[in-house]
Design a protein around this motif. Structure first.
Motif, mmCIF file in Angstrom:
data_model
loop_
_atom_site.group_PDB
_atom_site.id
_atom_site.type_symbol
_atom_site.label_atom_id
_atom_site.label_comp_id
_atom_site.label_asym_id
_atom_site.label_seq_id
_atom_site.Cartn_x
_atom_site.Cartn_y
_atom_site.Cartn_z
ATOM 1 N N ARG A 1 0.853 -1.193 0.000
ATOM 2 C CA ARG A 1 0.000 0.000 0.000
ATOM 3 C C ARG A 1 0.886 1.239 0.000
ATOM 4 N NH1 ARG A 1 -3.134 1.276 4.196
ATOM 5 N NH2 ARG A 1 -4.584 2.392 2.843
ATOM 6 N N VAL A 2 0.634 2.147 -0.949
ATOM 7 C CA VAL A 2 1.465 3.335 -1.102
ATOM 8 C C VAL A 2 0.603 4.571 -1.300
ATOM 9 C CG1 VAL A 2 3.429 2.062 -2.070
ATOM 10 C CG2 VAL A 2 1.675 2.996 -3.616
ATOM 11 N N TRP A 3 1.230 5.726 -1.072
ATOM 12 C CA TRP A 3 0.647 7.015 -1.459
ATOM 13 C C TRP A 3 1.689 7.783 -2.241
ATOM 14 C CZ3 TRP A 3 -0.208 10.027 3.828
ATOM 15 C CH2 TRP A 3 0.982 10.024 4.564
ATOM 16 N N GLY A 4 1.237 8.721 -3.071
ATOM 17 C CA GLY A 4 2.191 9.444 -3.894
ATOM 18 C C GLY A 4 1.513 10.469 -4.779
ATOM 19 N N THR A 5 2.299 11.027 -5.710
ATOM 20 C CA THR A 5 1.794 12.046 -6.628
ATOM 21 C C THR A 5 2.338 11.817 -8.029
ATOM 22 O OG1 THR A 5 3.632 13.604 -6.304
ATOM 23 C CG2 THR A 5 1.758 13.794 -4.798
ATOM 24 N N VAL A 6 1.608 12.323 -9.016
ATOM 25 C CA VAL A 6 2.166 12.476 -10.350
ATOM 26 C C VAL A 6 2.978 13.765 -10.337
ATOM 27 C CG1 VAL A 6 0.242 11.259 -11.434
ATOM 28 C CG2 VAL A 6 0.167 13.741 -11.246
ATOM 29 N N HIS A 7 3.813 13.972 -11.337
ATOM 30 C CA HIS A 7 4.652 15.168 -11.365
ATOM 31 C C HIS A 7 3.801 16.385 -11.722
ATOM 32 C CE1 HIS A 7 7.935 17.907 -12.010
ATOM 33 N NE2 HIS A 7 8.832 16.973 -11.733
ATOM 34 N N PRO A 8 3.779 17.435 -10.886
ATOM 35 C CA PRO A 8 2.888 18.571 -11.142
ATOM 36 C C PRO A 8 3.273 19.417 -12.338
ATOM 37 C CG PRO A 8 4.338 19.043 -9.295
ATOM 38 C CD PRO A 8 4.555 17.599 -9.644
ATOM 39 N N LEU B 1 7.361 12.084 1.643
ATOM 40 C CA LEU B 1 6.209 11.278 2.043
ATOM 41 C C LEU B 1 6.514 10.453 3.287
ATOM 42 C CD1 LEU B 1 5.051 10.161 -1.502
ATOM 43 C CD2 LEU B 1 3.786 11.669 0.039
ATOM 44 N N ARG B 2 7.738 9.982 3.413
ATOM 45 C CA ARG B 2 8.117 9.248 4.636
ATOM 46 C C ARG B 2 8.137 10.193 5.836
ATOM 47 N NH1 ARG B 2 11.516 6.356 0.921
ATOM 48 N NH2 ARG B 2 13.244 7.817 1.304
ATOM 49 N N ASN C 1 6.584 19.589 -4.723
ATOM 50 C CA ASN C 1 6.812 18.442 -5.607
ATOM 51 C C ASN C 1 7.340 17.291 -4.753
ATOM 52 O OD1 ASN C 1 7.120 16.842 -7.873
ATOM 53 N ND2 ASN C 1 9.063 17.766 -8.483
ATOM 54 N N PRO C 2 6.469 16.711 -3.903
ATOM 55 C CA PRO C 2 6.937 15.751 -2.902
ATOM 56 C C PRO C 2 7.476 14.455 -3.508
ATOM 57 C CG PRO C 2 4.544 15.799 -2.973
ATOM 58 C CD PRO C 2 5.021 16.940 -3.820
#
Length: 318
Positions: A86-93, A269-270, A263-264
């Motif tokens: 299970r992860v969380w994250g972002t696409v590049h803005p 995130l950790r 731009n995390p």
């Protein structure tokens, strides 16, 4: 698979949930089965066409900056991330995407995801990714907040605002929240020492503050004037007038109005996960919308008056 996409620039009704091919991860990338995403200011201004210089004029354009879900597959050379995690994250803005976080699957570089804190639901996780990392960057890296300082959070009831209130409180600061009066109970519960009604409070009647965190982007020069000696101000509410105010403020040196482009990465995130695990930060969700109702979620975001985030439930049953 299903993916929310921008079909032209304009109001929320330009959003469509389309059938598209499921992407495959390349070298150094991961494929995530998305369970939840959220609505952010970045998504709204891209959809409205305010970032055409970056997003271009070729449609469709993917929507959804953040996501939470499960790694479905990894590409060659990926280490430290495994299928089933299970992860969380972002696409590049700052890159154009035909598929964003508001989709059943998304592919991103492996260094843009990190494990979701244990016990955190996907809807709560999605609500914290951008809001939490933006607040953390503003307080820790931009204004270098110190315990015991007096902090004003302007726009405190939004996603970034509710996160900033909690993080500033956890650091031992005196937190003044500027928001709608009806949100006072929630904000006090999050750690605000004082809640001021933005409708009846003018900038010349408050302060001084050691730190001001602005999420609105208007009247910046007025609020900058409420800084104490050695005070710092940062805004995340960017617009053409805000950028002009930021540029004009450089004559004040350390007391200028600061900003940054969030731009995390996995490391950020950790760090965010650590604050969640310690109990310093919790999710504040106003409403959960199914993927099919993403135009309504954007409408609710633009209407304002919410406390916390509007979350998109991509997986049924969330």
């Amino acid at each position: 698979m299903k993916a929310a996409q921008i079909t032209s620039y304009g109001a929320p009704d330009v959003l469509r949930v389309n059938d598209v091919d499921r992407p495959a991860p390349g070298a150094g990338e991961v494929l995530v089965a998305v369970e939840a995403s959220s609505v952010n200011g970045h998504d709204v201004i891209v959809r409205a066409g305010e970032l055409k210089f970056m997003s271009g004029r070729s449609f469709p354009i993917g929507v959804g900056l953040d996501f939470a879900g499960t790694v479905a597959a990894t590409g060659d050379g990926v280490e430290g991330v495994r299928a089933g995690e299970r992860v969380w994250g972002t696409v590049h803005p700052r890159q154009r995407h035909t598929v964003g976080g508001a989709a059943e699957y998304v592919v991103v570089p492996a260094d843009r995801v990190a494990p979701v804190p244990a016990g955190l639901s996907s809807t709560d996780a999605a609500s914290l990714v951008v809001a939490g990392t933006t607040a953390l960057t503003a307080l820790r890296d931009s204004v270098h907040l110190v315990s015991g300082e007096r902090v004003l959070i302007r726009g405190a009831a939004g996603g970034v605002g509710t996160a900033a209130v909690q993080l500033a409180h956890a650091l031992g600061c005196h937190v003044t929240a500027l928001a709608r009066d009806r949100h006072a109970t929630v904000l006090t519960g999050l750690g605000a020492d004082e809640v001021l009604d933005y409708g009846s409070t003018t900038s010349d009647r408050i302060g001084p503050f050691d730190v001001i965190v602005d999420t609105v982007g208007t009247e910046l020069h007025c609020y900058r004037g409420r800084l104490a000696k050695g005070g710092r101000m940062v805004t995340v509410g960017l617009s053409a007038p805000a950028l002009a105010a930021i540029a004009a403020s450089t004559v004040y040196g350390a007391r200028r109005i600061r900003t940054f482009s969030a731009n995390p990465d996995a490391a950020m995130l950790r760090d965010l996960a650590g604050h969640v695990t310690s109990g310093a930060l919790r999710a504040v969700v106003d409403e959960i919308h199914p993927l099919a109702d993403i135009p309504a979620a954007h409408q609710a975001f633009e209407r304002g008056g919410s406390v916390g985030k509007h979350v998109i439930a991509v997986s049924a049953g969330l």
